[in-house]
Scaffold this active site. Structure first.
Site, PDB file in Angstrom:
ATOM      1  N   LYS A 196      -8.593   2.438  -4.583  1.00 48.03           N
ATOM      2  CA  LYS A 196      -7.414   2.960  -3.886  1.00 48.03           C
ATOM      3  C   LYS A 196      -7.886   3.698  -2.638  1.00 48.03           C
ATOM      4  O   LYS A 196      -8.553   4.728  -2.720  1.00 48.03           O
ATOM      5  CB  LYS A 196      -6.637   3.896  -4.802  1.00 48.03           C
ATOM      6  N   GLU A 245     -17.028   1.728  -7.909  1.00 44.12           N
ATOM      7  CA  GLU A 245     -15.890   2.293  -8.629  1.00 44.12           C
ATOM      8  C   GLU A 245     -15.400   1.357  -9.732  1.00 44.12           C
ATOM      9  O   GLU A 245     -15.085   1.796 -10.843  1.00 44.12           O
ATOM     10  CB  GLU A 245     -14.742   2.596  -7.650  1.00 44.12           C
ATOM     11  N   LYS A 292      -5.650  -1.382  -3.861  1.00 43.24           N
ATOM     12  CA  LYS A 292      -4.485  -0.845  -3.144  1.00 43.24           C
ATOM     13  C   LYS A 292      -4.946  -0.163  -1.861  1.00 43.24           C
ATOM     14  O   LYS A 292      -5.886   0.625  -1.920  1.00 43.24           O
ATOM     15  CB  LYS A 292      -3.764   0.159  -4.055  1.00 43.24           C
ATOM     16  N   TYR A 315       7.460  -4.966  -3.996  1.00 44.83           N
ATOM     17  CA  TYR A 315       8.873  -4.593  -3.983  1.00 44.83           C
ATOM     18  C   TYR A 315       9.759  -5.819  -3.775  1.00 44.83           C
ATOM     19  O   TYR A 315      10.975  -5.738  -3.924  1.00 44.83           O
ATOM     20  CB  TYR A 315       9.121  -3.549  -2.893  1.00 44.83           C
TER      21      TYR A 315
END
Length: 302
Positions: free
Chosen positions: A174, A213, A228, A292
């Site tokens: 992220k 990560e 993201k 979305y």
């Protein structure tokens, strides 16, 4: 590459103390839902062919404090909404966001100490937050906070309390991005945020950190990982997919959505650009996409 309804995840904003729905000015066509309207929205998403939703809360400001205490309340907005949805739509897969920024009065994802978010102090609250969500019926716990070590702590707690089947979707990659603005507006944390999140989110110039990560989170017990934002980071999606045998999800974030929506509205591009953008995630290697546009695109391709 082809896109199917099974590839798509619909984010849903739930809000306390509203009847019906509420428009989000920065995200055209996206609404916040109260308890009286959330089931109608989930029914509509199911009809579109999308089977998975990602829930995000808009918490009353009177319940926010410096430690995000409301996050661990087993009767908070998220827990009540998960139970409500599961009672009517047990087949729907619910991804529950785990982070403190909707619950803190400073807008950060953790507890602040000496002007920095303190990783260790935050972990215990994230652990408790995950447990109340799992007990409410969430299928997937999604830590989006970027604290180090939280996956291992959450996995151990879930297993100990009999939630071995609850999966963990780690926001392992992220970035500290400018594309999150409309989302922070949607959940009511934008005006509260003091400073920025660069001391715990990733530097967008750095691609090597993504590998480290993801490797750490897999070792700690993550079942799947999130990259993201989405389209500006297609190279990262591909890198992660090429290096690890684990499901990789991509998030077409609020800023990407608003850019596309406003451009479509102005006639600068047509609606096919949405499908094109989502196919690019699949081409890069994403197994699923949070967007979305999920329900609308699912209706289109169905």
């Amino acid at each position: 590459k082809r896109l199917s309804s099974d590839d798509l995840i619909q984010p849903v904003f739930i809000k306390e103390d509203i009847d019906g729905t509420e428009e989000i000015e920065s995200m055209p066509g996206i609404l916040r839902y109260g308890k009286s309207s959330i089931l109608r929205e989930v029914e509509s998403i199911v009809r579109s062919g999308v089977k998975t939703i990602a829930l995000f809360p808009v918490v009353n400001s009177s319940k926010k404090d410096s430690k995000g205490s409301e996050a661990t309340n087993k009767n908070n907005l998220m827990c009540e909404s998960v139970r409500l949805i599961k009672e009517s739509f047990p087949e729907v897969i619910i991804i529950a966001d785990v982070a403190l920024d909707p619950y803190t009065d400073h807008g950060h994802d953790g507890i602040i100490k000496n002007n920095y978010v303190d990783n260790e102090l935050t972990l215990n609250i994230l652990r408790s937050q995950s447990l109340v969500l799992a007990e409410a019926g969430a299928d997937i716990i999604a830590p989006s906070d970027m604290m180090d070590g939280r996956i291992g702590k959450i996995r151990k707690a879930l297993d100990k309390e009999g939630h071995e089947m609850v999966q963990i979707l780690s926001y392992a990659v992220k970035y500290a991005s400018s594309f999150y603005g409309p989302f922070r507006d949607a959940v009511g944390s934008k005006g509260l945020l003091k400073g920025d999140k660069k001391n715990y989110q990733m530097d967008f110039r750095n691609s090597d950190e993504a590998i480290r990560e993801v490797a750490l989170d897999i070792k700690e017990g993550a079942d799947m990982v999130m990259v993201k934002p989405g389209m500006p980071y297609l190279d990262i999606i591909k890198t992660v997919k090429d290096n690890f045998k684990i499901p990789v999800l991509a998030y077409q974030v609020s800023g990407e959505y608003s850019l596309l929506s406003n451009s479509i509205k102005k006639g600068l591009i047509d609606k096919n650009s949405v499908l094109e953008s989502l196919i690019s995630f699949k081409r890069a290697g994403a197994n699923a996409i949070v967007s979305y546009y999920a329900d609308r695109i699912s209706d289109l391709i169905k």
